[in-house]
Every structure is written in C-alpha cells, then in structure tokens.
Design an enzyme around this catalytic site. Structure first.
Site, PDB file in Angstrom:
ATOM      1  N   ASP A   1     -15.153  -2.743  -1.673  1.00 44.60           N
ATOM      2  CA  ASP A   1     -14.767  -2.482  -0.286  1.00 44.60           C
ATOM      3  C   ASP A   1     -16.037  -2.185   0.497  1.00 44.60           C
ATOM      4  O   ASP A   1     -16.827  -1.317   0.095  1.00 44.60           O
ATOM      5  CB  ASP A   1     -13.817  -1.290  -0.211  1.00 44.60           C
ATOM      6  CG  ASP A   1     -12.612  -1.450  -1.125  1.00 44.60           C
ATOM      7  OD1 ASP A   1     -12.167  -2.599  -1.302  1.00 44.60           O
ATOM      8  OD2 ASP A   1     -12.133  -0.433  -1.657  1.00 44.60           O
TER       9      ASP A   1
ATOM     10  N   ASP B   1       0.855  -1.179   0.000  1.00 44.03           N
ATOM     11  CA  ASP B   1       0.000   0.000   0.000  1.00 44.03           C
ATOM     12  C   ASP B   1       0.891   1.230   0.000  1.00 44.03           C
ATOM     13  O   ASP B   1       1.771   1.370   0.866  1.00 44.03           O
ATOM     14  CB  ASP B   1      -0.908   0.017   1.231  1.00 44.03           C
ATOM     15  CG  ASP B   1      -2.012  -1.028   1.152  1.00 44.03           C
ATOM     16  OD1 ASP B   1      -2.091  -1.748   0.139  1.00 44.03           O
ATOM     17  OD2 ASP B   1      -2.795  -1.129   2.118  1.00 44.03           O
TER      18      ASP B   1
END
EC number: 5.3.1.16
Length: 248
Positions: free
Chosen positions: A129, A8
C-alpha cells in the site's frame, strides 16, 4: 484478468473508506456473509476481504465475520489485515482461506514472508500500500521510507503468489486506478500484480484488457460496485470477451 470484488470489514460490517481513513467509513451491508453470497451469485470467481480493524490493531478482529463469509461462499477468498505470524497464517488457511495477504509484516519482518511462502506455497500474497510512491504500514497510518518497487524486489525469489498494490491516494474516491505505477510494478518484478485503489467505471475494466495491462492478474473493485457505477454482468462480460480473444 480477474475482477476481485472487495469486502472491507469494520466492526463486523461491510464498509468502504475514503483514502484509508477509518472515520470516513460508509456501511454498505451489515451482513458480510450475505454480501459474499451476492457477489458469487453475480458471477464473480474470487473474493478480496480486508479486516480493517485488524490492520490498525495488528491482530485479527473481524474473525467471526470472515468465518461467516467462508461458510457462505464457494469462491476462493483472500484476506489481509492484522495477520502477523505463521500461526495466524496456518489457522486461517486451515479455516478455508485460499490466500493470506501480508502487508505490514512484509515491511517489518520480510523473513516471515519467506518462511510463510516455503511453508504454504502458492498461498501467500504481499500487500503493498503506497502513498506518494512510498509504502505505508499499520493500516496506512504510518509511512515508511521504502519505495514500492524496492519492497517488491525483496520478494522476487520468495515464492509470493501475488502482489496486491494499492494507491492509497486513489482508494475509495473513484478517480481511476493508477495504471502507470501499477503496470510499472508489474514490469519490474516477475510476481503477478493485482491493481487496487480507485477503480471507478467500465472504462477501468476496459483498460484492464489492453495489451500492457494483460500482465496483471486482475484488479479489485469496491465502492464502484456498491454504488452501482459498475454493472457486474457487463464488467465480467468485457473480461470474458477479452479472455476469449486471447485464447483464439
């Protein structure tokens, strides 16, 4: 059953968040390309990358870091975060990405996902998500009224290569993957599903090998790898053994 190590990216560095909160970022490596090489050396066969700044700002922000990762590893790379147009998708694929993940745009512009799947078959994934069972967008900053399975079904016949399903309430807190919701999603649509959010230990790796989870393409691991809670060699050996058993 693939174990996808995660990189990330925030401000060009390799970080992990808790519950999707940018203010909780912990820096694990200031050189994402070196981290990509390390994952390849450990035996991983894929790499999952997210441009966190891009997800919040709606445009690619960590392009230089992603480019360095692509040059550093031979492994296929999938990327999400701030990719919102066909031109951006084409540019990233031309630069060597194996798969582009579309998240917010899948909610805002589902027709763009369909166009992308037609233009780049096998190269488009949808990132779903969810918080409390409802889809979140704009880097998890906004909630929608869409249910997870409701959104996934919109793309059943689109040619989507995979769905990356993240339970935000578990992301980065090492509480274990939400297997019930993830497997329910995999059973509801014919698209391969990748589990994300909360993978915490070798128990989760073993859970991947049970019959009801074998329909999944795999799972993503972040913090547990960086913190040493999961030994890469042991995790990959468990998955290799399970694959060998299926072949036999």
């Amino acid at each position: 059953m693939i174990l996808f190590p995660a990189i990330d990216l925030k401000d060009g560095k390799c970080v992990r968040l808790k519950l999707g909160d940018m203010d909780t970022a912990t820096v694990y490596n200031e050189d994402p390309a070196a981290q990509a090489m390390a994952f390849e050396d450990q035996g991983f066969s894929w790499l999952h990358v997210v441009d966190l700044n891009g997800a919040f700002q709606g445009k690619s922000v960590n392009s230089a870091a992603v480019g360095a990762i692509l040059k550093a590893t031979k492994n296929p790379v999938q990327l999400g975060g701030g990719i919102r147009s066909l031109a951006q998708i084409e540019d990233w694929l031309d630069r060597g990405l194996s798969r582009v993940i579309l998240g917010t745009v899948a909610v805002r512009e589902p027709d763009l996902v369909r166009q992308a799947c037609r233009a780049f078959p096998g190269k488009i994934a949808v990132g779903i998500d969810a918080r409390g069972g409802k889809v979140a967008v704009e880097g998890w900053a906004e909630a929608s009224s869409l249910g997870v399975i409701e959104l996934a079904k919109k793309f059943e016949d689109a040619g989507v290569a995979a769905i990356i399903y993240t339970d935000i309430d578990r992301d980065g807190v090492l509480s274990g993957i939400n297997w019930e919701s993830t497997i329910a999603l995999a059973e509801a649509v014919p698209i391969p599903v990748i589990a994300s959010g909360g993978l915490a230990s070798l128990a989760d790796i073993r859970r991947m090998t049970l019959p009801d989870a074998r329909k999944l393409e795999g799972a993503i691991s972040g913090r547990a790898l960086y913190d040493g809670r999961i030994d890469p060699a042991e995790a990959l050996a468990i998955l290799d053994e399970a694959r060998a058993g299926l072949v036999q």
